[in-house]
Design a protein around this motif. Structure first.
Motif, PDB file in Angstrom:
ATOM      1  N   SER A 216       0.821  -1.221   0.000  1.00 49.79           N
ATOM      2  CA  SER A 216       0.000   0.000   0.000  1.00 49.79           C
ATOM      3  C   SER A 216       0.853   1.270   0.000  1.00 49.79           C
ATOM      4  O   SER A 216       0.307   2.366  -0.145  1.00 49.79           O
ATOM      5  CB  SER A 216      -0.914   0.028   1.239  1.00 49.79           C
ATOM      6  N   ARG A 217       2.170   1.128   0.126  1.00 47.57           N
ATOM      7  CA  ARG A 217       3.030   2.315   0.320  1.00 47.57           C
ATOM      8  C   ARG A 217       2.866   3.343  -0.798  1.00 47.57           C
ATOM      9  O   ARG A 217       2.549   4.502  -0.551  1.00 47.57           O
ATOM     10  CB  ARG A 217       4.500   1.903   0.452  1.00 47.57           C
ATOM     11  N   VAL A 218       3.032   2.916  -2.056  1.00 52.50           N
ATOM     12  CA  VAL A 218       3.021   3.925  -3.130  1.00 52.50           C
ATOM     13  C   VAL A 218       1.609   4.458  -3.407  1.00 52.50           C
ATOM     14  O   VAL A 218       1.458   5.569  -3.902  1.00 52.50           O
ATOM     15  CB  VAL A 218       3.695   3.413  -4.424  1.00 52.50           C
ATOM     16  N   GLY A 219       0.598   3.670  -3.042  1.00 49.73           N
ATOM     17  CA  GLY A 219      -0.780   4.141  -3.235  1.00 49.73           C
ATOM     18  C   GLY A 219      -1.198   5.119  -2.151  1.00 49.73           C
ATOM     19  O   GLY A 219      -2.200   5.823  -2.288  1.00 49.73           O
ATOM     20  N   GLY A 220      -0.438   5.154  -1.065  1.00 48.12           N
ATOM     21  CA  GLY A 220      -0.755   6.068   0.033  1.00 48.12           C
ATOM     22  C   GLY A 220       0.126   7.300   0.003  1.00 48.12           C
ATOM     23  O   GLY A 220       0.227   8.022   0.996  1.00 48.12           O
ATOM     24  N   GLY A 221       0.762   7.571  -1.147  1.00 43.54           N
ATOM     25  CA  GLY A 221       1.686   8.718  -1.253  1.00 43.54           C
ATOM     26  C   GLY A 221       0.986  10.006  -1.666  1.00 43.54           C
ATOM     27  O   GLY A 221      -0.246  10.108  -1.612  1.00 43.54           O
ATOM     28  N   ASN A 222       1.804  10.951  -2.133  1.00 47.32           N
ATOM     29  CA  ASN A 222       1.328  12.291  -2.487  1.00 47.32           C
ATOM     30  C   ASN A 222       0.315  12.242  -3.645  1.00 47.32           C
ATOM     31  O   ASN A 222       0.660  11.866  -4.763  1.00 47.32           O
ATOM     32  CB  ASN A 222       2.567  13.119  -2.888  1.00 47.32           C
ATOM     33  N   PRO A 223      -0.959  12.644  -3.398  1.00 42.57           N
ATOM     34  CA  PRO A 223      -1.980  12.587  -4.459  1.00 42.57           C
ATOM     35  C   PRO A 223      -1.608  13.411  -5.687  1.00 42.57           C
ATOM     36  O   PRO A 223      -1.907  13.018  -6.817  1.00 42.57           O
ATOM     37  CB  PRO A 223      -3.230  13.163  -3.790  1.00 42.57           C
ATOM     38  N   GLU A 224      -0.930  14.551  -5.479  1.00 39.90           N
ATOM     39  CA  GLU A 224      -0.566  15.413  -6.622  1.00 39.90           C
ATOM     40  C   GLU A 224       0.320  14.667  -7.611  1.00 39.90           C
ATOM     41  O   GLU A 224       0.186  14.802  -8.825  1.00 39.90           O
ATOM     42  CB  GLU A 224       0.201  16.642  -6.128  1.00 39.90           C
ATOM     43  N   LEU A 225       1.253  13.860  -7.073  1.00 37.30           N
ATOM     44  CA  LEU A 225       2.161  13.118  -7.952  1.00 37.30           C
ATOM     45  C   LEU A 225       1.399  12.078  -8.758  1.00 37.30           C
ATOM     46  O   LEU A 225       1.653  11.884  -9.950  1.00 37.30           O
ATOM     47  CB  LEU A 225       3.267  12.434  -7.142  1.00 37.30           C
ATOM     48  N   GLY A 226       0.427  11.413  -8.098  1.00 37.76           N
ATOM     49  CA  GLY A 226      -0.377  10.400  -8.791  1.00 37.76           C
ATOM     50  C   GLY A 226      -1.184  11.014  -9.930  1.00 37.76           C
ATOM     51  O   GLY A 226      -1.257  10.467 -11.030  1.00 37.76           O
ATOM     52  N   VAL A 227      -1.762  12.172  -9.660  1.00 33.45           N
ATOM     53  CA  VAL A 227      -2.549  12.856 -10.697  1.00 33.45           C
ATOM     54  C   VAL A 227      -1.631  13.255 -11.856  1.00 33.45           C
ATOM     55  O   VAL A 227      -1.972  13.112 -13.038  1.00 33.45           O
ATOM     56  CB  VAL A 227      -3.267  14.102 -10.121  1.00 33.45           C
ATOM     57  N   MET A 228      -0.427  13.739 -11.508  1.00 37.77           N
ATOM     58  CA  MET A 228       0.537  14.143 -12.530  1.00 37.77           C
ATOM     59  C   MET A 228       0.874  12.964 -13.448  1.00 37.77           C
ATOM     60  O   MET A 228       0.954  13.101 -14.672  1.00 37.77           O
ATOM     61  CB  MET A 228       1.789  14.674 -11.823  1.00 37.77           C
ATOM     62  N   MET A 229       1.037  11.783 -12.847  1.00 39.62           N
ATOM     63  CA  MET A 229       1.362  10.595 -13.643  1.00 39.62           C
ATOM     64  C   MET A 229       0.235  10.297 -14.628  1.00 39.62           C
ATOM     65  O   MET A 229       0.471  10.004 -15.799  1.00 39.62           O
ATOM     66  CB  MET A 229       1.539   9.374 -12.727  1.00 39.62           C
TER      67      MET A 229
END
Ligand code: NAP
Length: 283
Positions: A216-229
């Protein structure tokens, strides 16, 4: 060498710390004067300010802003650059960046140092962040060879592993190993919290340990980075997500049909295949 860094956060600040320790003079530009002062205090730059005029003596400029700010930053930067200045970026997506920036500045080399932490901003900058990490360069057929060599020499001096590839090859590869894992890990968390029985959910939360922490580590990270991806690597990410869904559907069928042999065969294959991705650092 005179190095310019625009965007003094985790990556820009860390580059500054290391490049100064290799004897270069580093000039920084960031949006806020407070960030610039912290970068000076922390030794990440020799001098910094909010005006792009500071970049006029730079031999090489690293664009280290968030992806969304890169195009406007480069447009504003160009009037201040000497024609020989080499421009490079550190963006986590390369297709969009190279398509957008290369036409603006012929001496541009797309780059991606593949290291980071969960933190952001100048306070998160650290020495030796890039040691042992991959540093991907994505020159096009028209990128001047001398510019590529200059960026590569600087990246190599940070003790990175250099890779050259096409921008779209980079984006498809990082979709598999970075962007898809963020989405699948986030989906895992989303699925778990949809458990309707509160007692079971509470128990699951209490029992969660190292396995869940890892997955779950990378899914619980910074939402802005996920949206950017998702936003800047949309095509490759959608392609990876569809393939992942097919793999998941196949697993669902095998479990429903109690096809234990096929599941075992699949898990033996994945056990072996994992080594191709993670064996380098022994994890
Ligand atoms: P970050 O820690 O948030 O740093 C970005 C910095 O850029 C901010 O501290 C901000 O400083 C400054 N900034 C924002 N907009 C700006 C603008 N318009 N002009 C000048 N400065 C501006 O982010 P980061 O993690 O270093 O990421 C920077 C780049 O590195 C991104 O393109 C990302 O794709 C790439 N990257 C990130 C990682 C990672 O793991 N984080 C890894 C590899 C590559 P102010 O306080 O001055 O606003």
């Amino acid at each position: 060498m005179n190095i310019g860094i625009v965007g003094l956060g985790l990556i820009g600040g860390s580059l500054g710390l290391d490049l100064r320790s290799r004897g270069h003079t580093v000039w920084g530009v960031s949006r806020s004067a407070q960030t610039c002062q912290r970068a000076i205090d922390r030794g990440a730059v020799d001098d910094a300010g909010v005006s792009l005029t500071l970049m006029q003596t730079a031999d090489v400029v690293f664009i280290c802003t968030p992806l969304a700010a890169m195009q406007a930053t480069v447009v504003a930067l160009i009037p201040h650059l000497a024609p020989t200045t080499v421009l490079t970026d550190v963006g986590s997506v390369k297709g969009w960046v190279v398509e957008t920036i290369a036409p603006l500045w012929p001496n541009f080399v797309g780059g991606h140092p593949m290291a980071g932490t969960a933190e952001s901003g100048i306070e998160a900058a650290q020495h030796d962040l890039f040691v042992g990490a991959a540093y991907v360069l994505t020159p096009t057929p028209t990128t001047p060879v001398a510019a590529v060599q200059q960026v590569e020499a600087l990246a190599r001096s940070l003790q990175t592993r250099i890779y050259h590839c096409q921008p779209d090859e980079h984006d498809r590869a990082v979709a598999w190993i970075s962007h898809l894992p963020v989405m699948t890990s986030a989906s895992l968390i989303a699925a778990c919290i949809s458990e309707p029985d509160e007692t079971v959910l509470n128990l699951a939360q209490a029992l969660a340990s190292s396995g869940f922490r890892d997955t779950s580590r990378v899914g619980g990270g910074n939402p802005e980075l996920g949206v950017m991806m998702a936003q800047y690597n949309q095509t490759a990410l959608v392609r990876s997500l569809h393939t992942y869904r097919n793999a998941l559907d196949q697993l669902i069928r095998q479990v429903e049909q109690a096809n234990w042999n096929e599941i075992e065969h699949c898990l033996k294959q994945t056990q072996q295949a994992r080594q191709g991705f993670v064996v380098k650092d022994g994890t």
